[in-house]
Enzyme design. Structure first.
Site, PDB file in Angstrom:
ATOM      1  N   ASP A  29     -32.340  -9.237   4.422  1.00  0.00           N
ATOM      2  CA  ASP A  29     -31.426  -8.101   4.290  1.00  0.00           C
ATOM      3  C   ASP A  29     -31.805  -7.309   3.046  1.00  0.00           C
ATOM      4  O   ASP A  29     -32.397  -7.843   2.102  1.00  0.00           O
ATOM      5  CB  ASP A  29     -29.977  -8.598   4.066  1.00  0.00           C
ATOM      6  CG  ASP A  29     -29.340  -9.153   5.336  1.00  0.00           C
ATOM      7  OD1 ASP A  29     -29.910  -8.915   6.429  1.00  0.00           O
ATOM      8  OD2 ASP A  29     -28.285  -9.825   5.211  1.00  0.00           O
ATOM      9  N   TYR A  74     -21.013 -42.265   1.537  1.00  0.00           N
ATOM     10  CA  TYR A  74     -20.098 -43.210   2.206  1.00  0.00           C
ATOM     11  C   TYR A  74     -20.485 -44.667   2.008  1.00  0.00           C
ATOM     12  O   TYR A  74     -19.627 -45.538   1.993  1.00  0.00           O
ATOM     13  CB  TYR A  74     -19.996 -42.879   3.698  1.00  0.00           C
ATOM     14  CG  TYR A  74     -18.962 -41.812   3.979  1.00  0.00           C
ATOM     15  CD1 TYR A  74     -17.639 -42.012   3.613  1.00  0.00           C
ATOM     16  CD2 TYR A  74     -19.312 -40.606   4.568  1.00  0.00           C
ATOM     17  CE1 TYR A  74     -16.690 -41.029   3.837  1.00  0.00           C
ATOM     18  CE2 TYR A  74     -18.370 -39.623   4.801  1.00  0.00           C
ATOM     19  CZ  TYR A  74     -17.051 -39.840   4.435  1.00  0.00           C
ATOM     20  OH  TYR A  74     -16.114 -38.877   4.644  1.00  0.00           O
ATOM     21  N   GLU A 123     -34.798 -14.056   7.394  1.00  0.00           N
ATOM     22  CA  GLU A 123     -33.584 -14.609   6.776  1.00  0.00           C
ATOM     23  C   GLU A 123     -32.620 -15.147   7.819  1.00  0.00           C
ATOM     24  O   GLU A 123     -32.134 -16.267   7.724  1.00  0.00           O
ATOM     25  CB  GLU A 123     -32.885 -13.536   5.925  1.00  0.00           C
ATOM     26  CG  GLU A 123     -31.590 -14.043   5.286  1.00  0.00           C
ATOM     27  CD  GLU A 123     -30.815 -12.963   4.524  1.00  0.00           C
ATOM     28  OE1 GLU A 123     -31.407 -11.925   4.187  1.00  0.00           O
ATOM     29  OE2 GLU A 123     -29.624 -13.177   4.268  1.00  0.00           O
TER      30      GLU A 123
END
Lengths: 543, 366
Positions: B247, B98, B195
């Site tokens: 996982d 910006y 995780e």
């Protein structure tokens, strides 16, 4: 016809003969006015001006005078307009003047085979007749053939029973000082503006007759002068004998009847173009006719005439001479258009002379682009035949049809699907010159669809369109390059400021250095459309 | 300004000067950009890190395809230099975007339109100056939280005790360099990276880190730079084991590899943001039988999973036999299992049974 009448013992033909009489020219005119260009009221005015201007231009050119034509239209009352057309031509000799203006089908060009505007000798006298029928007023004509001789003035009408001029007043005119002819008519007509108007007709006439100066004063006293674009008269077309390929049966019979030649052989050699001794013998042999027979005898033998017509087609005859045509030429067309329009681009094409059915013809095309040509809508088509602008029935004309055959997208022009003409500020002008322009009707509004002529028109327009296409794609390239250069200039300003922040050097100096190197060494890559090098794209690996 | 900051600012000045020299010499101005493509990335088996090669490409100014990127590169370079010299607070990469986004006068376009344009150029500048984003005073928003026996003095002077962070845990700050995040005490026996936040949260509520005297960290899925850098620091500064728990699917495996070896896109960052000592604790296909994970919590592998497995199997840092076997087993098994699914055994199963058993049996691999 009823059976009761036939019982009078008199043959039917006798009865019928009683009814036969000369149709008066007034009746003839009333029945045929649409064919002669006098249908709607605005058109009556255009036709009248056109006939007078055509005559003036033809007469001036024949006498090697640079035409200077003055036209004035005034309102007499709600119905009647007063029209004055004055030229600086050779004038009309006093003894023939009443017939030139006061007798239909009286003219000098009817039998001449060469390119000219008027042909039938019907135009100006038809205008006189129309004026007389609608206003009741005679035509007022002044003419002076030599500054040393006095000008004479006539008021005349056409005797509608006999088709002969009726002189009402005849006197010397002391006020008419220069050489030339002036005609004044009062007639029922309407003055309009726009695409189909007197002004537009005169503008286009000026374009294709760049040697003429035309002044027009409209009913509101507004004066428009179309100045000459050149001071040189067009090459006078040479009058030629008819070519055997273009002759019609009736004409041939008439020629056989009235010839001075005593033998058929010399008649053929003397009366036709491109028939020499050898060709003549072959024709006679083919037609099984004796070259020594009297032409008048053959005129009575329709079968023999037909045989000779067939022989004309069968025996190889050279194409007609081509110097009977007078092209405007590319240079003068350019001058004519640019004198009357501001354009960004103009291309002209003059095709070589071609022959169609025994008549030599040639096509010239102009394509102009941009400038003051209307940017909205479709291209404007201007049709010219023997230097006369055609104002009506554009859709029925071979010129329009040939233009519509072209796919304009091939020439960098916009053409919406299904549209017949391209979009944009485009003007397409086609000039067809011929010893015999094949019109669709007597009113000479549209050229008939003859394949040889249409093909030539298409070729001419395509040739000019190719130039336009090249110009447009160069324009586009230049525009793209300008855009890119502008982009780089903007980038460089921004970049110089960043580099000033990085290095502390003055951004103005940096900017001018960048500009300098860009202009000196790297402007080329902006012009070329080569594929820009791809920057590296880092992989995304599921983060 | 810190001397490291000055050093980087000087390098940026040199970049600008070399551009000016090009133009002085009448050459097409250019900067060298190190390629961050798969072809310029290699796996360094010795160190166990994904590294970036030396392949460079020139970015030219007088080139229609590159001019804007060149301009953008200079804009970012000058903005970073200004940020460093003025000693302003660290900006996020979005905020940097910006500060530079504006219309280029006369060009009818913006310097940058979307952040996706400025982010890769920031990475280019990192490479150009051989520095890290964190050193450029730029931050990416981190997601990570941690808890455990550790005391840190923050740049603000606040002292943070990570045993007293409540149920939400302590946040990983955007910059974890020593001068921002000074570790005063550390007494954990090992570090466990989890995780998912949901699993981390359950373990935190059960005070797993207290019971097992460990540091509990999560990057909430794919870790941001800060979590990776922090784990790298732990790995380098403390000789304690580091375990990663994800996982059982290719995405989980890859998250482990990012912590351990680094990533392709940020290969230049691996040296400082990878922890080659990290071990894979689970979930592993072997665990399904060992812990009798019920079939109800298995999820069929989909096409995308299979595709990603193929990809991962081809990465050099997955070439170890153990990993090739694991990927082959997963393929044969045909199901994936989420960490969260272990609650189907019981809520406390992960904390009380699974993790302690795995660690006790040294049931991990790498």
């Amino acid at each position: 016809m009823t059976s009761a009448k036939t019982s009078d013992n008199a043959p039917i033909a006798v009865e019928l003969a009683k009814k036969q009489k000369a149709i008066s020219v007034a009746e003839f005119f009333e029945k045929n006015r649409h064919m002669l260009g006098f249908d709607s009221l605005p058109r009556c005015l255009i036709t009248c001006v056109k006939e007078a201007v055509d005559n003036a231009l033809d007469a001036c050119e024949e006498s090697s005078i640079l035409p200077d034509i003055y036209i004035r239209v005034r309102k007499v009352d709600d119905r009647i307009l007063n029209i004055v057309i004055e030229d600086n031509g050779p004038g009309v000799q006093r003894d023939v003047l009443p017939r030139v203006f006061g007798k239909l089908l009286y003219g000098s060009r009817f039998h001449a085979i060469r390119q000219s505007r008027g042909q039938q000798g019907i135009g100006i006298s038809a205008a006189v007749l129309y004026a007389q029928l609608t206003s009741g007023k005679p035509a007022r004509i002044t003419s002076r053939i030599d500054p040393k001789l006095p000008a004479y003035f006539y008021e005349l009408k056409i005797d509608t029973e006999t088709n002969e001029p009726r002189i009402i007043t005849e006197k010397f005119d002391d006020f008419f000082t220069s050489r030339g002819t002036r005609i004044e008519l009062n007639m029922e007509a309407t003055y309009v503006r726009g695409r189909q108007s007197v002004l537009e007709y005169l503008r286009n006439t000026a374009i294709v007759n760049p040697h003429a100066r035309i002044t027009f004063i409209d009913p509101y006293e507004e004066k428009t002068v179309f100045e000459r674009a050149c001071d040189v008269l067009p090459k006078q077309p040479v009058e030629i004998k008819p070519h055997p390929h273009g002759i019609e049966l009736g004409t041939l019979i008439k020629m056989l009847q009235s010839t001075d030649s005593l033998k058929l052989g010399s008649f053929l050699s003397n009366s036709f173009a491109k028939i020499g001794g050898h060709t003549m013998e072959s024709i006679c042999k083919e037609a099984n006719l004796d070259p020594n027979m009297a032409p008048q005898d053959l005129a009575k033998d329709t079968e023999g005439v037909r045989r000779i017509m067939a022989a004309f087609q069968k025996i190889k005859i050279q194409a007609p001479p081509k110097d009977c045509l007078s092209p405007i030429t590319g240079d003068l067309l350019k001058k004519g258009v640019t004198q009357n329009h501001r354009v960004d681009f103009i291309s002209t094409v003059s095709r070589p002379v071609n022959v169609c059915r025994g008549n030599p013809f040639l096509v010239e095309a102009v394509i102009a682009y941009g400038g003051d040509i209307d940017t909205e809508g479709r291209a404007e088509i201007y049709r010219i035949a023997n230097r006369v602008p055609l104002m009506y029935q554009q859709g029925a004309c071979a010129i329009t049809h040939a233009i519509e055959r072209i796919n304009w997208k091939n020439y960098s022009l916009e053409q919406p699907k299904g549209a017949k003409a391209p979009l944009g500020p485009i003007m397409i002008m086609v000039h067809l010159a011929s010893t015999n322009v094949p019109f669709t009707s007597e009113s000479k509004d549209a050229v008939a669809d003859i394949p040889e002529i249409e093909d030539e028109i298409e070729l001419a327009v395509r040739e000019a369109a190719r130039d336009l296409g090249r110009y447009l794609s160069e324009q586009k390239k230049a525009l793209d390059a300008r855009k890119k250069i502008k982009m780089f200039e903007s980038y460089t300003k921004e970049l110089s400021l960043a580099l000033e922040a990085l290095t502390g050097k003055d951004h103005d100096r940096i900017e001018s250095q960048f500009r300098d190197v860009l202009a000196r060494k790297y402007s080329k890559f902006i012009d070329t459309s080569e594929e820009p090098a791809k920057d590296i794209v880092p992989v995304k690996d599921g983060e | 300004m810190a001397s490291r900051g000055q050093e980087i600012a000087d390098k940026l000045t040199k970049v600008g000067e070399s551009v000016l020299k090009d133009i002085d010499d009448g050459k097409n101005p250019s900067v060298d950009i190190t390629m961050r493509t798969l072809s310029n990335v290699y796996f360094d088996e010795k160190t166990g890190l994904i590294r970036l090669g030396d392949e460079k490409q020139k970015r030219y100014y007088f080139n229609l395809g590159q001019a804007k990127k060149f301009l953008q590169t200079m804009l970012i370079a000058k903005q970073i230099k200004i940020l460093l010299e003025q000693n302003k607070p660290a900006l996020s990469i979005r905020q940097l975007f910006y500060t530079l986004k504006h219309e280029i006068p006369g060009a009818g376009e913006n310097t940058f339109d979307i952040q996706e344009e400025s982010d890769p150029i920031i990475e280019d500048v990192e490479l150009m100056t051989d520095s890290l984003r964190e050193e450029l005073n730029l931050i990416a928003t981190p997601n990570g939280v941690l808890a455990g026996p550790m005391v840190v003095e923050d740049k603000t002077g606040d002292v943070l005790d990570f045993t007293r962070m409540g149920s939400a845990g302590g946040a990983v700050p955007p910059i974890v360099e020593d001068d921002f995040f000074h570790i005063k005490e550390m007494s954990a026996d090992y570090i466990l990276v989890v995780e998912k936040y949901a699993v981390w949260n359950l373990l935190n509520q059960e005070k797993y880190w207290k019971k097992n005297n460990c540091l509990l960290l999560t990057g909430k899925g794919q870790p941001a730079r800060a979590e990776r850098r922090l784990l790298a620091r732990f790995g380098a500064e403390y000789k304690i084991p580091i375990y990663v728990f994800t996982d059982m699917d290719p995405w989980g495996y890859y998250i482990y590899s990012v912590y351990k070896s680094g990533s392709i896109n940020l290969a230049f960052f691996s040296e400082k943001a990878a922890c080659p000592r990290a071990k894979y604790l689970g979930l592993s296909v072997k665990d399904v039988r060992d812990f009798d994970i019920p079939k109800s919590s298995w999820v069929k592998l989909n096409d995308e999973d299979y595709k990603r497995m193929e990809e991962i199997a081809g990465y050099p840092w997955f070439k170890k036999e153990k990993w090739q076997n694991e990927l082959a087993d997963l393929k044969k098994f045909g199901y994936k299992i989420e960490q969260d699914a272990l609650v189907s055994k019981s809520i406390e199963f992960t904390a009380n049974n699974y993790l302690p058993t795995k660690i006790e049996n040294k049931d991990w691999f790498d």
